[in-house]
Design a protein around this motif. Structure first.
Motif, PDB file in Angstrom:
ATOM      1  N   VAL A 142       0.935  -1.057  -0.047  1.00 45.38           N
ATOM      2  CA  VAL A 142       0.098   0.054   0.029  1.00 45.38           C
ATOM      3  C   VAL A 142       0.673   1.023  -0.142  1.00 45.38           C
ATOM      4  O   VAL A 142       2.048   1.031   0.337  1.00 45.38           O
ATOM      5  N   VAL A 143       0.413   2.315  -0.447  1.00 47.53           N
ATOM      6  CA  VAL A 143       0.791   3.689  -0.393  1.00 47.53           C
ATOM      7  C   VAL A 143      -0.281   4.427   0.485  1.00 47.53           C
ATOM      8  O   VAL A 143      -1.430   4.441  -0.028  1.00 47.53           O
ATOM      9  N   VAL A 144       0.235   5.016   1.664  1.00 48.92           N
ATOM     10  CA  VAL A 144      -0.901   5.661   2.496  1.00 48.92           C
ATOM     11  C   VAL A 144      -0.526   7.004   2.432  1.00 48.92           C
ATOM     12  O   VAL A 144       0.775   7.526   2.720  1.00 48.92           O
ATOM     13  N   LEU A 145      -1.270   7.962   2.399  1.00 52.01           N
ATOM     14  CA  LEU A 145      -1.218   9.307   2.486  1.00 52.01           C
ATOM     15  C   LEU A 145      -2.144   9.955   3.543  1.00 52.01           C
ATOM     16  O   LEU A 145      -3.374   9.373   3.454  1.00 52.01           O
ATOM     17  N   GLY A 146      -1.658  10.899   4.320  1.00 51.24           N
ATOM     18  CA  GLY A 146      -2.451  11.485   5.336  1.00 51.24           C
ATOM     19  C   GLY A 146      -2.093  12.380   6.101  1.00 51.24           C
ATOM     20  O   GLY A 146      -0.838  13.027   5.803  1.00 51.24           O
ATOM     21  N   ARG A 147      -2.524  12.775   7.330  1.00 48.26           N
ATOM     22  CA  ARG A 147      -1.824  13.981   8.191  1.00 48.26           C
ATOM     23  C   ARG A 147      -1.774  13.607   9.451  1.00 48.26           C
ATOM     24  O   ARG A 147      -2.426  12.379   9.841  1.00 48.26           O
ATOM     25  N   ASP A 148      -0.815  14.141  10.178  1.00 47.06           N
ATOM     26  CA  ASP A 148      -0.602  13.606  11.658  1.00 47.06           C
ATOM     27  C   ASP A 148      -1.124  14.758  12.447  1.00 47.06           C
ATOM     28  O   ASP A 148      -0.736  15.803  12.632  1.00 47.06           O
ATOM     29  N   ALA A 149      -2.236  14.346  13.200  1.00 47.61           N
ATOM     30  CA  ALA A 149      -3.022  15.146  13.990  1.00 47.61           C
ATOM     31  C   ALA A 149      -2.873  14.869  15.498  1.00 47.61           C
ATOM     32  O   ALA A 149      -3.381  13.774  15.745  1.00 47.61           O
ATOM     33  N   SER A 150      -1.983  15.615  15.973  1.00 51.71           N
ATOM     34  CA  SER A 150      -1.705  15.369  17.591  1.00 51.71           C
ATOM     35  C   SER A 150      -1.369  14.134  18.024  1.00 51.71           C
ATOM     36  O   SER A 150      -1.624  13.340  18.978  1.00 51.71           O
ATOM     37  N   GLY A 151      -0.406  13.542  16.894  1.00 47.41           N
ATOM     38  CA  GLY A 151       0.512  12.134  17.284  1.00 47.41           C
ATOM     39  C   GLY A 151      -0.341  11.039  16.761  1.00 47.41           C
ATOM     40  O   GLY A 151      -0.010   9.862  16.936  1.00 47.41           O
ATOM     41  N   ALA A 152      -1.533  11.236  16.003  1.00 49.12           N
ATOM     42  CA  ALA A 152      -2.470  10.055  15.601  1.00 49.12           C
ATOM     43  C   ALA A 152      -2.462  10.281  14.116  1.00 49.12           C
ATOM     44  O   ALA A 152      -2.955  11.347  13.690  1.00 49.12           O
ATOM     45  N   ARG A 153      -1.737   9.246  13.416  1.00 46.97           N
ATOM     46  CA  ARG A 153      -1.717   9.508  11.677  1.00 46.97           C
ATOM     47  C   ARG A 153      -3.123   9.226  11.296  1.00 46.97           C
ATOM     48  O   ARG A 153      -3.598   8.278  11.582  1.00 46.97           O
ATOM     49  N   THR A 154      -3.836  10.006  10.450  1.00 48.88           N
ATOM     50  CA  THR A 154      -5.146   9.663   9.817  1.00 48.88           C
ATOM     51  C   THR A 154      -4.739   9.647   8.311  1.00 48.88           C
ATOM     52  O   THR A 154      -4.422  10.580   7.789  1.00 48.88           O
ATOM     53  N   ALA A 155      -5.368   8.618   7.698  1.00 55.48           N
ATOM     54  CA  ALA A 155      -5.178   8.003   6.302  1.00 55.48           C
ATOM     55  C   ALA A 155      -6.110   8.847   5.776  1.00 55.48           C
ATOM     56  O   ALA A 155      -7.326   8.697   5.975  1.00 55.48           O
ATOM     57  N   LYS A 156      -5.824   9.515   4.572  1.00 57.45           N
ATOM     58  CA  LYS A 156      -6.791  10.444   3.906  1.00 57.45           C
ATOM     59  C   LYS A 156      -6.913   9.379   2.352  1.00 57.45           C
ATOM     60  O   LYS A 156      -7.957   9.587   1.975  1.00 57.45           O
TER      61      LYS A 156
END
Length: 162
Positions: free
Chosen positions: A127-141
């Protein structure tokens, strides 16, 4: 003086990697493969294909990218899906780094070039996962399972560096 030079070189390296990710992400996330579009783009911008190929070597990281709303911090990872549990994906990169990614209703999944769901992801998928790190928890977009897996992507990883 040496700290200033080292800081400048580090900032330049981060900028180069960020630019590479910014250029590579639309190519990876493209939903309509075309054989003529890349060829035409390569004619107009001969170095673009080389830059995208170099950026594709990266396996995980963070970059600041420009969006329509300003700048945003983006996390990304390429690797093998090792576990899925309760809205969390565990992905292990070729260097042994394992990151957990939270998924939600906004997570878009493409598997083999077609729209899919998080429930259709299987352990062992590349997989290729792209997302953001919001307060220590990466959220996959976005989670992308490519049609073709790069040969080096499945090489056995070294020791884990979580």
């Amino acid at each position: 003086m040496n700290k200033k030079i080292l800081g400048g070189v580090s900032a330049l390296a981060v900028g180069v990697v960020g630019t590479g990710v910014y250029l590579a992400v639309p190519a990876v996330a493209s939903s309509s493969p075309s054989t003529t579009a890349p060829a035409k783009a390569a004619e107009r911008h001969p170095g673009k294909r080389v830059r995208a190929a170099r950026a594709a070597r990266g396996i995980h990281g963070e970059a600041t990218v420009r969006t329509k709303k300003g700048f945003a911090q983006v996390d990304w990872q390429r690797g093998t899906l090792t576990a899925t549990s309760g809205g969390t994906l565990s992905v292990r990169s070729a260097d042994g780094v394992t990151w957990q990614w939270k998924t939600d209703g906004n997570t878009k999944v493409r598997k083999g070039g077609a729209k899919s769901t998080v429930a259709n992801l299987a352990t062992g998928d590349f997989v290729v996962v792209l997302g953001r790190d919001a307060s220590g928890a990466r959220t996959a977009k976005r989670v992308i399972v490519p049609k073709k897996v790069p040969a080096r992507a499945t090489a056995s990883p070294g020791p884990s560096h979580s």
